[in-house]
Design an enzyme around this catalytic site. Structure first.
Site, PDB file in Angstrom:
ATOM      1  N   TRP A 189       2.193   1.766  -3.367  1.00 24.91           N
ATOM      2  CA  TRP A 189       1.129   2.224  -4.256  1.00 24.91           C
ATOM      3  C   TRP A 189       0.981   3.744  -4.187  1.00 24.91           C
ATOM      4  CZ3 TRP A 189      -3.644   4.213  -2.199  1.00 24.91           C
ATOM      5  CH2 TRP A 189      -4.517   4.663  -3.188  1.00 24.91           C
ATOM      6  N   HIS A 190       1.124   4.316  -3.007  1.00 27.74           N
ATOM      7  CA  HIS A 190       1.020   5.768  -2.888  1.00 27.74           C
ATOM      8  C   HIS A 190       2.152   6.479  -3.635  1.00 27.74           C
ATOM      9  CE1 HIS A 190      -1.782   5.032   0.573  1.00 27.74           C
ATOM     10  NE2 HIS A 190      -2.351   6.104   0.052  1.00 27.74           N
ATOM     11  N   GLY A 191       3.307   5.856  -3.719  1.00 28.66           N
ATOM     12  CA  GLY A 191       4.425   6.457  -4.442  1.00 28.66           C
ATOM     13  C   GLY A 191       5.747   5.846  -4.006  1.00 28.66           C
ATOM     14  N   MET A 241       0.832  -1.202   0.000  1.00 29.24           N
ATOM     15  CA  MET A 241       0.000   0.000   0.000  1.00 29.24           C
ATOM     16  C   MET A 241       0.871   1.259   0.000  1.00 29.24           C
ATOM     17  SD  MET A 241      -3.032   1.225   2.632  1.00 29.24           S
ATOM     18  CE  MET A 241      -4.068  -0.193   2.336  1.00 29.24           C
TER      19      MET A 241
END
Length: 409
Positions: free
Chosen positions: A337-339, A334
């Site tokens: 996924w944000h960066g 996760m």
């Protein structure tokens, strides 16, 4: 060409301008009247959604609009081809291949800034993450056998459902399709309209008043004081933590309420994304209340499957180790996924370790602290502790520590 379109067609970003809601509701009136009389105007709904999506990607966002079109065709091809293959054979290798191909555009978009001095990818567009979750979820459910059919037009309709296209909530194909094909009766629809109006008013309070205050009035001053303090840790940094945390919640919760409200107007009961998360008594409960559609997506499609795969291979002796490892890996994914930035990755690791510690504490309490009864005082203490654990994670997530600790380097 982009400049010409920008001058002739207004660019309307979802839920950022009050006049956007005026346009949304005025042009939704035929749909609302149709649903009131038990009919879904499918052709008009298609034109309505397409028009507002076009308005999102005009002017300087025209390239994003082109990227969106190409992306949708890509996902249609990937999901359609996998469905055709799945109907003949069920191979794990092919499943992983098609899943990787579905994720590939998002992977490129997330990786490009890390490799090219924060330069955005040319194939990126607003909402690519949330559309990827929808497409990958479809492939996984086909793999599981719970999604047996594939109708390209229905899948397209699900992917580009206008109210949730840019930032969710993340819906599931079967739930969305059931809502779309079954028009609510009049009493049910009137109840949905009542909720939609209430969500719109609460959303305005959250996004245009509270989010504005914390994000645009209070937060900049707190950041300035923290930068001027001359030390890595200071009292103004604590204010930054609180202000940013509240800004993040009210901004995103407000947006999500808008998306749900407009969905209800269109006769679709998009799931809620927030449920009073700051009342959580532990970190696991927090993730059942915060960004619910995302956390449940990760739970159903990543966490549970990792636990099952590790147990199948008997990687560990203790049964509790499986969930502990899965928590950390799930939240790390996760974070990525944000960066691909250290503070996003640390945010994911922080929550993964936090969930692992949370489970260990619950097991310890059951065995050794049976005398510790749950009452209003212990619950209040648990809420305060959880609140501050979460707020610290938001401070990490904000990236402000990167500015504060590494300024001048």
């Amino acid at each position: 060409m982009s400049d010409l379109l920008g001058k002739t067609i207004p660019n309307l970003q979802p839920y950022n301008d009050p006049k956007y809601f005026v346009y949304l509701i005025i042009f939704a009136l035929p749909i609302i009247v149709g649903l009131f009389f038990g009919r879904r105007l499918k052709i008009y709904e298609t034109v309505y959604s397409a028009a507002f999506i076009v308005l999102m990607f005009t002017g300087d966002k025209l390239n994003q609009g082109i990227a969106l079109i190409l992306y949708i065709f890509w996902q249609l091809a990937i999901v359609g081809l996998y469905h055709r293959y799945r109907s003949v054979k069920n191979s794990a290798i092919v499943f992983y291949l098609y899943t990787a191909l579905s994720i590939l555009p998002l992977f490129i978009v997330k990786l490009t800034p890390a490799l090219d001095n924060d330069k955005p990818s040319i194939i990126g567009f607003l909402g690519i993450s949330y559309l990827t979750f929808r497409a990958v979820g479809m492939i996984i459910e086909m793999r599981d056998g719970v999604q047996k059919d594939f109708k390209p037009w229905h899948f397209l309709r699900f992917m580009v459902f206008m109210p949730t296209i840019s930032s969710g909530p993340i819906d599931r194909y079967r739930r969305f399709e059931k809502d779309y094909e079954n028009v609510p009766d009049r009493d049910h629809y009137l109840d949905m309209l009542e909720k939609a109006v209430r969500y719109l008013f609460i959303g305005f309070l959250y996004k245009f008043i509270l989010s504005y205050f914390f994000g645009s009035v209070a937060l900049p001053d707190a950041k300035s004081m923290a930068l001027a303090a001359g030390t890595p840790i200071s009292w103004p940094l604590l204010l930054v933590m609180y202000y940013y945390g509240f800004y993040l919640f009210f901004d995103f919760a407000g947006y999500s309420l808008f998306a749900v409200a407009i969905s209800y107007l269109l006769g679709i009961q998009t799931p809620m994304n927030f449920n009073q998360p700051f009342k959580s008594k532990n970190l696991k409960e927090f993730w059942n209340r915060w960004h619910i559609s995302l956390s449940f997506w990760f739970r159903d499609f990543i966490f549970i499957r990792m636990v099952f795969a590790m147990k199948k291979k008997r990687l560990f002796k203790k049964s509790t180790t499986y969930s502990s490892v899965a928590y950390v890996l799930n939240m790390l994914i996760m974070g990525f996924w944000h960066g691909i930035t250290w503070y996003y990755i640390l945010y994911g690791l922080y929550h993964g370790l936090g969930l692992m510690i949370n489970d260990a504490w619950i097991r310890y309490k059951r065995r050794h602290l049976k005398w510790l009864k749950s009452n209003w005082l212990t619950q209040a203490i648990a809420i305060v502790i959880t609140f501050h654990v979460v707020m610290l994670s938001f401070l990490i997530f904000s990236g402000f520590l990167n500015v504060l600790w590494f300024k001048g380097r």
